[in-house]
Scaffold this active site. Structure first.
Site, PDB file in Angstrom:
ATOM      1  N   ALA A   1     -69.348 -21.944 -61.943  1.00  0.00           N
ATOM      2  CA  ALA A   1     -70.471 -22.699 -61.378  1.00  0.00           C
ATOM      3  C   ALA A   1     -69.936 -23.855 -60.545  1.00  0.00           C
ATOM      4  O   ALA A   1     -68.829 -24.351 -60.784  1.00  0.00           O
ATOM      5  CB  ALA A   1     -71.373 -23.226 -62.496  1.00  0.00           C
ATOM      6  N   ASP A   2     -70.750 -24.268 -59.591  1.00  0.00           N
ATOM      7  CA  ASP A   2     -70.414 -25.459 -58.816  1.00  0.00           C
ATOM      8  C   ASP A   2     -71.707 -26.173 -58.439  1.00  0.00           C
ATOM      9  O   ASP A   2     -72.697 -25.530 -58.098  1.00  0.00           O
ATOM     10  CB  ASP A   2     -69.631 -25.117 -57.547  1.00  0.00           C
ATOM     11  CG  ASP A   2     -69.134 -26.387 -56.871  1.00  0.00           C
ATOM     12  OD1 ASP A   2     -68.201 -27.005 -57.416  1.00  0.00           O
ATOM     13  OD2 ASP A   2     -69.695 -26.765 -55.840  1.00  0.00           O
ATOM     14  N   THR A   3     -71.648 -27.499 -58.505  1.00  0.00           N
ATOM     15  CA  THR A   3     -72.804 -28.327 -58.166  1.00  0.00           C
ATOM     16  C   THR A   3     -72.383 -29.368 -57.149  1.00  0.00           C
ATOM     17  O   THR A   3     -71.325 -29.981 -57.281  1.00  0.00           O
ATOM     18  CB  THR A   3     -73.349 -29.045 -59.421  1.00  0.00           C
ATOM     19  OG1 THR A   3     -73.745 -28.055 -60.375  1.00  0.00           O
ATOM     20  CG2 THR A   3     -74.540 -29.927 -59.082  1.00  0.00           C
TER      21      THR A   3
ATOM     22  N   SER B   1     -74.653 -23.414 -57.685  1.00  0.00           N
ATOM     23  CA  SER B   1     -74.465 -21.971 -57.601  1.00  0.00           C
ATOM     24  C   SER B   1     -73.744 -21.496 -58.856  1.00  0.00           C
ATOM     25  O   SER B   1     -72.858 -22.183 -59.373  1.00  0.00           O
ATOM     26  CB  SER B   1     -73.659 -21.602 -56.359  1.00  0.00           C
ATOM     27  OG  SER B   1     -73.624 -20.185 -56.216  1.00  0.00           O
TER      28      SER B   1
END
Length: 188
Positions: A64-66, A101
């Site tokens: 995940a990446d924010t 994502s």
């Protein structure tokens, strides 16, 4: 359901998965977070989530990446307290987007989904912002705030997925698991 390998050191992501009763093993990917020239903010978050998931071996790996977007600028993790103050000043009384994502690798296949949530900050003066920074909470978070902690005091409104702002849109993770043949069941 298979054990999920979380390719992230984020305690918040682990907490959200465990909250659902999922068995989680944390194996951070250590993928460098560097935006490519011309890469849109959404494409950047999607690439990082995918790269993180692919960098860690296992039968079911979640990456995940924010990132936080304001006026076309990405506000990532602050490098120091002054950087955190600069970001928080920009966010005051304004609405920004939080892009998260998630990518799930299962048997070599990658499923991916992205969430964009709008967050509006209330106005706060430098004294309040410095007191918040002194808690240490902003230092490892995109946009220099954590909505699930003290940073909640800075937020006026959320339009979208609260969990996406925390760093893991739970509904999207469950959709990816289902698409990978892993049906969620309440409890373990």
């Amino acid at each position: 359901m298979k054990q999920i390998i979380l390719a992230s050191a984020s305690p918040r992501r682990r907490q959200l998965l465990e909250m659902l009763g999922l068995e989680v093993v944390v194996r951070p990917s250590h993928v460098p977070e560097v935006r490519l020239a011309g890469e849109t903010p959404v494409a950047y978050a999607e690439r990082l989530a995918r790269d993180k998931a692919l960098a860690v071996p296992g039968p079911l790996v979640l990456g995940a990446d924010t990132t936080v977007l304001l006026d076309g600028d990405l506000l990532e993790k602050p490098v120091d307290q002054e950087d955190a103050l600069r970001m928080l000043r920009r966010l005051q009384g304004r609405t920004h987007e939080v892009i998260t994502s998630v990518a799930l690798v299962n048997a070599g296949k990658v499923g991916q989904a992205t969430d964009v949530t709008r967050v509006t900050f209330r106005a706060a003066d430098d004294e309040v912002l410095r007191a918040y920074i002194a808690t240490g909470e902003p230092m490892d978070k995109a946009g220099a705030y954590g909505i699930q902690g003290y940073g909640a005091a800075l937020v006026e409104r959320v339009e979208g997925d609260f969990f996406g702002v925390m760093g893991l849109p739970v509904r999207l993770v469950l959709q990816l698991l289902e698409a990978a043949g892993e049906q969620y069941r309440f409890g373990r």
